[in-house]
Design an enzyme around this catalytic site. Sequence first.
Site, short mmCIF file in Angstrom:
data_model
loop_
_atom_site.label_atom_id
_atom_site.label_comp_id
_atom_site.label_asym_id
_atom_site.label_seq_id
_atom_site.Cartn_x
_atom_site.Cartn_y
_atom_site.Cartn_z
N ILE A 147 0.88 -1.12 0.02
CA ILE A 147 0.07 0.10 0.02
C ILE A 147 1.03 1.09 0.06
O ILE A 147 2.18 1.09 0.46
CB ILE A 147 -1.08 -0.07 1.10
CG1 ILE A 147 -0.24 -0.01 2.34
CG2 ILE A 147 -2.10 -1.14 1.17
CD1 ILE A 147 -1.32 0.00 3.71
N ASP A 148 0.51 2.38 -0.42
CA ASP A 148 1.18 3.58 -0.62
C ASP A 148 1.69 3.91 0.69
O ASP A 148 1.28 3.96 1.71
CB ASP A 148 0.35 4.83 -1.05
CG ASP A 148 0.17 4.57 -2.77
OD1 ASP A 148 0.53 3.61 -3.29
OD2 ASP A 148 -1.17 5.07 -3.03
N ARG A 149 2.82 4.84 0.59
CA ARG A 149 3.35 5.25 1.90
C ARG A 149 2.39 6.14 2.63
O ARG A 149 2.45 6.12 4.02
CB ARG A 149 4.65 6.11 1.47
CG ARG A 149 5.52 6.67 2.52
CD ARG A 149 6.49 7.57 2.30
NE ARG A 149 7.32 7.94 3.31
CZ ARG A 149 8.36 8.64 3.35
NH1 ARG A 149 8.91 9.24 2.05
NH2 ARG A 149 9.10 9.51 4.24
N ARG A 249 -6.78 6.43 -5.81
CA ARG A 249 -6.40 7.76 -5.69
C ARG A 249 -6.97 8.37 -7.29
O ARG A 249 -7.24 9.50 -7.25
CB ARG A 249 -5.07 7.96 -5.35
CG ARG A 249 -5.08 7.86 -3.77
CD ARG A 249 -3.34 7.75 -3.46
NE ARG A 249 -2.57 9.01 -3.61
CZ ARG A 249 -1.39 9.12 -3.36
NH1 ARG A 249 -0.44 8.08 -3.07
NH2 ARG A 249 -0.77 10.20 -3.53
#
Length: 326
Positions: A147-149, A249
């Site tokens: 998952i994204d930072r 996103r």
Amino acid sequence: MTSQEPQTQLKVQLITITIDNEGQRIDNFLITQLKGVPKSMIYRILRKGEVRVNKKRIKPEYKLNIDDEVRVPPIRVTEKAEQHLSPKLEKIAVLEKMIVYEDDVILAINKPSGIAVHGGSGLSFGVIEGLRALRPDARFLELVHRIDRETSGILLVAKKRSALVALHEQLRLKTMTKNYLALVKGDWPSSCKVVQAPLLKNMLKSGERIVRVNQEGKPSETRFKVEERFGFATLVKASPVTGRTHQIRVHTQYTGHPIAFDDRYGDKNFDDELANTKLNRLFLHAANVQFIHPKTEQIMQLQAPLDKTLQQCLTVLRQNNPKRYI
């Protein structure tokens, strides 16, 4: 004569392969065994024949068998390099508190926002390096997915290769379900239940990675459900069917409803409207995941609670919008 830094990992290792690593390529096996050692060095020792399997030279694509004996030569890693790769103690302590489930084959952590899942791109370490520091005796710890930072929430880690293979198969077959919560701009239409828009990754001159909807991109699908409405903002549940980079996103941005405090795909005016909530991070959270346990074959449902920042944001929005509706 120039002084040299002390060297570590100077002992020959003889490793007997078990069922957990059966079928794994020798290069990938070495990458997991020699944490922090550059891949270029790993391929160099393979090419030079310094790595032996059953006393014989092998190629990087060699697949391991049960009871193979792997000779790993002394690897020179400077203390300076090790220090760079070692996570800070306070961040390790945070990760320990965020573990929501653990057994002998899998581990699940409620990843905090702002911590990458792995080191690289100028980051000395990420979640996986921190977990390895927490579990120094673990022979195998690998990310099941990413998952994204900036995103928080459930992150699965395999403690055995057999578990990793089984969970990767569930991802491939799309039998693993992941649900995210996102606060988006505006009044999300109830009729918008699925977004199907191909995504293409682009690399800017600065090195920043940006994803755009593009017909030449990879097929991508996200399902959406309205959870709460606040007039100028909507809390939605997003369930990605495919797993593209920045998928949720970009899909929310594509529909005209970007996520709050998204520094790449967001809307500054929308962020300003949320000033009284004191939100200061991307409002995207991997809230839960459902999958089949790779060992017990039971259906697992794991939850990750929202952090205080996201909880406070919703509390303020609810107080200011008592007539909110689903």
